[in-house]
Design an enzyme around this catalytic site. Structure first.
Site, short mmCIF file in Angstrom:
data_model
loop_
_atom_site.label_atom_id
_atom_site.label_comp_id
_atom_site.label_asym_id
_atom_site.label_seq_id
_atom_site.Cartn_x
_atom_site.Cartn_y
_atom_site.Cartn_z
N ARG A 15 0.84 -1.20 0.00
CA ARG A 15 0.00 0.00 0.00
C ARG A 15 0.88 1.25 0.00
NH1 ARG A 15 -3.54 -1.37 5.19
NH2 ARG A 15 -1.55 -2.34 5.72
N LYS A 74 2.48 1.86 7.24
CA LYS A 74 2.88 1.04 8.39
C LYS A 74 3.84 1.81 9.28
CE LYS A 74 1.78 -2.80 8.77
NZ LYS A 74 0.54 -3.37 9.37
N TYR A 93 -0.20 4.18 10.52
CA TYR A 93 -0.53 3.18 11.54
C TYR A 93 0.71 3.00 12.40
CZ TYR A 93 -4.74 1.59 9.05
OH TYR A 93 -5.97 1.51 8.46
N HIS A 95 0.56 1.37 16.12
CA HIS A 95 0.44 0.22 17.02
C HIS A 95 1.60 0.14 18.00
CE1 HIS A 95 -3.07 -1.33 14.98
NE2 HIS A 95 -2.46 -1.14 13.81
N GLU A 117 -4.72 4.40 13.92
CA GLU A 117 -5.63 3.50 14.63
C GLU A 117 -6.23 4.10 15.90
OE1 GLU A 117 -2.38 3.03 14.40
OE2 GLU A 117 -1.58 2.56 16.39
N ALA A 267 -10.13 -12.20 13.20
CA ALA A 267 -9.70 -11.60 14.47
C ALA A 267 -8.31 -12.04 14.89
CB ALA A 267 -10.72 -11.93 15.56
N ILE A 268 -7.60 -12.70 13.99
CA ILE A 268 -6.27 -13.23 14.31
C ILE A 268 -5.30 -12.11 14.72
CG2 ILE A 268 -5.41 -13.18 11.90
CD1 ILE A 268 -4.72 -15.92 14.53
N ASP A 269 -5.53 -10.88 14.22
CA ASP A 269 -4.62 -9.80 14.61
C ASP A 269 -4.79 -9.43 16.09
OD1 ASP A 269 -7.11 -8.68 14.15
OD2 ASP A 269 -6.29 -6.78 13.44
N VAL A 297 -4.82 -15.13 8.05
CA VAL A 297 -3.85 -14.14 7.58
C VAL A 297 -4.02 -12.85 8.39
CG1 VAL A 297 -3.12 -12.76 5.61
CG2 VAL A 297 -3.77 -15.15 5.28
N ALA A 298 -2.92 -12.41 8.97
CA ALA A 298 -3.00 -11.29 9.93
C ALA A 298 -3.13 -9.94 9.22
CB ALA A 298 -1.79 -11.31 10.84
N1 LIG Z 1 -6.82 -10.05 9.76
C1 LIG Z 1 -6.91 -8.83 9.25
O1 LIG Z 1 -6.26 -8.50 8.26
C2 LIG Z 1 -7.86 -7.83 9.85
C3 LIG Z 1 -8.20 -6.65 9.17
C4 LIG Z 1 -9.12 -5.78 9.75
C5 LIG Z 1 -9.68 -6.09 11.01
N2 LIG Z 1 -9.30 -7.23 11.65
C6 LIG Z 1 -9.85 -7.65 12.95
O2 LIG Z 1 -11.18 -8.10 12.81
C7 LIG Z 1 -11.83 -8.03 14.07
C8 LIG Z 1 -13.21 -7.39 13.93
O3 LIG Z 1 -13.04 -6.01 13.58
P1 LIG Z 1 -14.28 -5.03 13.36
O4 LIG Z 1 -13.74 -3.79 12.76
O5 LIG Z 1 -15.37 -5.75 12.66
O6 LIG Z 1 -14.72 -4.74 14.87
P2 LIG Z 1 -16.13 -4.17 15.34
O7 LIG Z 1 -15.92 -3.58 16.68
O8 LIG Z 1 -16.77 -3.38 14.27
O9 LIG Z 1 -17.03 -5.50 15.50
C9 LIG Z 1 -16.80 -6.47 16.49
C10 LIG Z 1 -18.14 -7.07 16.84
O10 LIG Z 1 -17.91 -8.21 17.67
C11 LIG Z 1 -19.02 -8.29 18.55
N3 LIG Z 1 -18.70 -9.20 19.64
C12 LIG Z 1 -17.92 -8.99 20.73
N4 LIG Z 1 -17.89 -10.08 21.50
C13 LIG Z 1 -18.67 -11.02 20.87
C14 LIG Z 1 -19.05 -12.35 21.17
N5 LIG Z 1 -18.62 -12.97 22.28
N6 LIG Z 1 -19.84 -13.00 20.29
C15 LIG Z 1 -20.29 -12.40 19.17
N7 LIG Z 1 -19.97 -11.13 18.84
C16 LIG Z 1 -19.18 -10.46 19.69
C17 LIG Z 1 -19.24 -6.85 18.96
O11 LIG Z 1 -20.55 -6.67 19.51
C18 LIG Z 1 -19.05 -6.12 17.63
O12 LIG Z 1 -20.28 -5.94 16.93
C19 LIG Z 1 -10.86 -7.26 14.97
O13 LIG Z 1 -10.13 -8.17 15.75
C20 LIG Z 1 -9.97 -6.56 13.99
O14 LIG Z 1 -8.70 -6.24 14.55
C21 LIG Z 1 -8.40 -8.09 11.09
#
Ligand SMILES: NC(=O)c1ccc[n+]([C@@H]2O[C@H](COP(=O)([O-])OP(=O)(O)OC[C@H]3O[C@@H](n4cnc5c(N)ncnc54)[C@H](O)[C@@H]3O)[C@@H](O)[C@H]2O)c1
Length: 374
Positions: A15, A74, A93, A95, A117, A267-269, A297-298
């Site tokens: 990016r 980054k 970003y 972190h 962030e 949610a792996i991150d 994939v993180a």
């Molecule tokens: N791997 C990647 O490349 C990547 C990229 C972007 C985001 N993410 C990750 O994805 C995850 C979600 O991000 P988001 O932006 O959607 O967050 P968000 O806050 O918009 O949504 C999270 C949702 O999870 C719900 N939740 C919490 N506990 C729960 C449970 N026990 N059961 C069911 N639902 C529950 C919350 O109510 C909320 O609606 C985060 O960990 C974020 O860091 C990862």
């Protein structure tokens, strides 16, 4: 203001922090934009596209050395620490709660470091994280569909089915930004979609915006166990702000899943929401546990840098313009969301969670910057 755009040097990062369209906006506002040679190539923006809108192309030392505002995607990595200096505003970003060496480098340099962030609106939305969640959610549904294919180790099931054959089942755990976007694409592919959520208000909202096309279920240990056992694709999309993801999918549940089913743990991150999840990379995105394909994939948005770059810069540009037009102090005074993004300034940590994470001193931003709009 003199604005520099650095090329990303972290492995697998394609990016760039500013598109030619963004550069044009800034140039039109009277700012001076310098882009490091080759910075946009990974996102399909050649140097000449920046030159065509009035930006200058320069080598790395010049970009960092002459800028008043430096844009990146980054966090700076060690080879870049030498460029950090007082008088520079870095917007990227960061972190740094998880990165003590960088925190100390930022403090020691006297730079003003603003983290994408932690830019946070009054209603607790994170406008500069949201676009990457949109991308990751949409990709997760695609990855799920793809890894269901037999030659890739999957069940051998077409997610959308065909006339006379039932579609596959997608279970999304967490109906936030990632979860909603995963559901939209899974629905588009013709899958039968269930979202498990904890917030009733959020479920009401999803019910409305998805016009009742998904099943919405209250998330509980029992419900997760039952839903996961029936799923062809499970998408982990939970977030508890500021905490590791809860381990909602147990090894026992994974054992209860269908042979060749797919778990995409977005949610792996934050550590992942399945006991069996560990981070993977784009070059080796999947592994198997108990016959279930794990895609963890993180940095998922890294797979689609053209889309991710445009989505990210659409969100960052208004803040970039504010800092460029008014300077950081005035821009932060006018906009609390941006003020919350300031993590380090003048050798002091102005973001409490970062100070706490490293056991270092915390200075409220208003003690360091005069936060009163003129
Ligand atoms: N791997 C990647 O490349 C990547 C990229 C972007 C985001 N993410 C990750 O994805 C995850 C979600 O991000 P988001 O932006 O959607 O967050 P968000 O806050 O918009 O949504 C999270 C949702 O999870 C719900 N939740 C919490 N506990 C729960 C449970 N026990 N059961 C069911 N639902 C529950 C919350 O109510 C909320 O609606 C985060 O960990 C974020 O860091 C990862």
């Amino acid at each position: 203001m003199r604005i520099g755009v650095a090329r990303e040097i972290k492995p697998d990062e394609y990016r760039v922090a500013l598109t030619p369209a963004g550069a044009r906006e800034l140039v039109h506002r009277g700012h001076d934009v310098t882009v490091e040679a080759g910075a946009g190539l990974g996102s399909a923006f050649p140097d000449r596209a920046y030159e065509a809108v009035g930006a200058r192309i320069a080598p790395v030392e010049e970009v960092w050395g002459e800028a008043e505002l430096l844009l990146k995607v980054k966090e700076p990595i060690r080879p870049e620490y030498g460029y950090l200096r007082a008088g520079l505003v870095l917007f990227t970003y960061l972190h740094i709660a998880a990165d003590e060496p960088l925190t100390r480098a930022l403090i020691g340099s006297g730079i003003a470091a603003v983290a994408y962030e932690t830019v946070e609106t009054d209603n607790r939305a994170l406008p500069l994280l949201a676009p990457m969640s949109e991308v990751a959610g949409r990709l997760a549904a695609q990855a799920g569909a793809y890894f269901l294919e037999k030659p890739l180790g999957g069940r051998g099931l077409l997610l959308g089915g065909v006339a006379g054959v039932a579609p596959g089942k997608v279970v999304v755990i967490g109906g936030g930004i990632v979860g909603y976007n995963a559901a939209v694409i899974a629905l588009g592919l013709g899958a039968q979609v269930t979202i498990l959520e904890r917030s009733i208000d959020r479920m009401r909202h999803l019910e409305e915006v998805l016009s009742g096309r998904v099943s919405l279920l209250m998330s509980s240990a029992l419900q997760i166990e039952e839903s996961v056992a029936e799923a062809d694709v499970v998408i982990g999309a939970v977030l508890i702000p500021g905490a590791l993801a809860p381990k909602l999918v147990t090894l026992e549940s994974i054992r209860g899943m269908k042979e060749g089913a797919v778990l995409c743990d977005v949610a792996i991150d934050q550590g992942g929401c399945a006991e069996t999840s560990r981070p993977t990379t784009h070059s080796e995105p999947v592994y198997q546990v108990e016959g279930v394909t794990h895609y963890c994939v993180a940095n998922m948005p890294g797979a689609v840098p053209i889309t991710s770059t445009m989505a990210l810069t659409n969100a960052t540009l208004p803040y970039v313009e504010a800092i460029a037009d008014h300077g950081l102090a005035e821009a932060a005074a006018r906009d609390e969301a941006l003020a919350r993004g300031v993590n380090v300034i003048d050798g002091r940590i102005t973001y409490e969670a970062v100070a706490e994470a490293h056991g270092l001193g915390y200075s409220p931003l208003e003690d360091v910057l005069p936060l009163s709009p003129v």
